[in-house]
Design a protein around this motif. Sequence first.
Motif, PDB file in Angstrom:
ATOM      1  N   UNK A  50       0.678  -1.131   0.118  1.00  0.00           N
ATOM      2  CA  UNK A  50       0.007   0.027  -0.181  1.00  0.00           C
ATOM      3  C   UNK A  50       0.940   1.210  -0.196  1.00  0.00           C
ATOM      4  N   UNK A  51       1.824   1.320   0.699  1.00  0.00           N
ATOM      5  CA  UNK A  51       2.707   2.625   0.981  1.00  0.00           C
ATOM      6  C   UNK A  51       3.690   2.389   1.966  1.00  0.00           C
ATOM      7  N   UNK A  52       4.970   3.293   1.634  1.00  0.00           N
ATOM      8  CA  UNK A  52       6.246   3.234   2.751  1.00  0.00           C
ATOM      9  C   UNK A  52       6.124   4.632   2.851  1.00  0.00           C
ATOM     10  N   UNK A  53       6.258   4.828   4.532  1.00  0.00           N
ATOM     11  CA  UNK A  53       6.301   6.367   4.906  1.00  0.00           C
ATOM     12  C   UNK A  53       7.864   6.400   5.577  1.00  0.00           C
ATOM     13  N   UNK A  54       8.480   7.336   4.856  1.00  0.00           N
ATOM     14  CA  UNK A  54       9.769   7.767   5.308  1.00  0.00           C
ATOM     15  C   UNK A  54       9.902   9.268   5.995  1.00  0.00           C
ATOM     16  N   UNK A  55      10.116   9.176   7.310  1.00  0.00           N
ATOM     17  CA  UNK A  55      10.337  10.508   8.127  1.00  0.00           C
ATOM     18  C   UNK A  55      11.397  10.322   8.983  1.00  0.00           C
ATOM     19  N   UNK A  62       3.126   0.084   5.205  1.00  0.00           N
ATOM     20  CA  UNK A  62       1.714  -0.090   5.186  1.00  0.00           C
ATOM     21  C   UNK A  62       1.451  -1.161   4.307  1.00  0.00           C
ATOM     22  N   UNK A  63       1.581  -2.446   4.527  1.00  0.00           N
ATOM     23  CA  UNK A  63       1.945  -3.444   3.519  1.00  0.00           C
ATOM     24  C   UNK A  63       0.333  -3.917   2.836  1.00  0.00           C
ATOM     25  N   UNK A  90      -4.804   0.033   3.932  1.00  0.00           N
ATOM     26  CA  UNK A  90      -3.452   0.659   4.150  1.00  0.00           C
ATOM     27  C   UNK A  90      -3.512   2.091   3.881  1.00  0.00           C
ATOM     28  N   UNK A  91      -4.333   2.852   3.083  1.00  0.00           N
ATOM     29  CA  UNK A  91      -4.370   4.161   2.810  1.00  0.00           C
ATOM     30  C   UNK A  91      -5.095   4.776   4.195  1.00  0.00           C
ATOM     31  N   UNK A  92      -5.946   3.993   4.719  1.00  0.00           N
ATOM     32  CA  UNK A  92      -6.659   4.727   5.762  1.00  0.00           C
ATOM     33  C   UNK A  92      -5.821   4.418   7.102  1.00  0.00           C
ATOM     34  N   UNK A  93      -4.891   3.313   7.221  1.00  0.00           N
ATOM     35  CA  UNK A  93      -4.040   3.347   8.200  1.00  0.00           C
ATOM     36  C   UNK A  93      -2.886   4.447   8.127  1.00  0.00           C
TER      37      UNK A  93
END
Length: 365
Positions: A50-55, A62-63, A90-93
Amino acid sequence: MTISRHDRLATALADRGADAYVAVKRPNQLYLLAEHHDDPSSVISRANCGAVLFHGDDVVVFPGIWISNACRDLLDNCEVVVNDPGDPPPHQQLATRLSAMGLKKVLFDTLSADMIGAITSKAAATECVENDFVTSQLRRTKDEHDIAGMREAARVADLGMQTAFGCIRPGVTCAEAIAEGTAAMLRAGAESVAMAPASGVGTYYLDSGEDPRRTIEAGDMVFIDMGIWVHGYLGDMTRAAIVGEGSKEQHSLLTTVQQAYKLASSAMVPGARAGEIYQSVVDHYAATDMDRYFVHHLSHGLGLGGDLPRVARGGEDVLQVGDALSCEPGCYVPGIGGARVENMILVTADGPEELTRTPIDPELG
């Protein structure tokens, strides 16, 4: 000293006044997760993460439900937000996490309507901007890891192409030839293989002439186009040949295409303009009234997928050191046959380097 991908990402975010980056596209996920797994393509094996967040130093995956277990069990030094049956998508998570983090500005490589809706609902104070600089900037200039991956993809592609052409002779079907080539590449480590053979006078560009059931006959022109993936990296290649003696017209076509390849590939140097390289091939074919049979782009970027630059009619890209691209000036003449030569090229400070090693005239069985 080589700058890490993490540090390059941090610098790019700071330059754009952003706090974090979200990778939704699989090539960008693989690129940025390479420092968290030896081969992330073995974990995110399809475009379904779904997405991977880099901070900062934090990486949050968020698989989604399909690869939740694989990401949880196999990825190191990052957080995996597990997605079990009944959990939000995943987009909601991700939207829930962004709301809790209170970030001001987050860049995304792509923003779907569902993603925008979820973030607007849960994290309205966070400015979300679509900006795929990872593809256009970071991934375009290949680093040592990229180059090693592409060399391996080219090596496996070489093996498959030489194996397939080694089976070509009258009475053999195209399917039999590519079956041997495909098997050789899978045994050598490719995770995905596609070989498209074409033979006879009906060959054209990606049309019904690419029928693997066709039986090869003496006098046929044959070409095989392939695209394979090795540890996430694209191996791309095409070769053409004449079965038996062939006609004068067939030999002229094959020679002209090979000359076009040499002309174009030798021009792939730092500072070269894509549109001018493309036009040089058109002019080359026009000298023998064959330009109308050159019907596609000359080149596309290589790497993890969707890479730049691209060389096509009207192209505005300017080649730079670290670019990796194909060179594939095919030509398809009714009543004679089709021919294409395609190699993988790396643009270096010293000029173009051919990653592909198979001879331009492959050896037939």
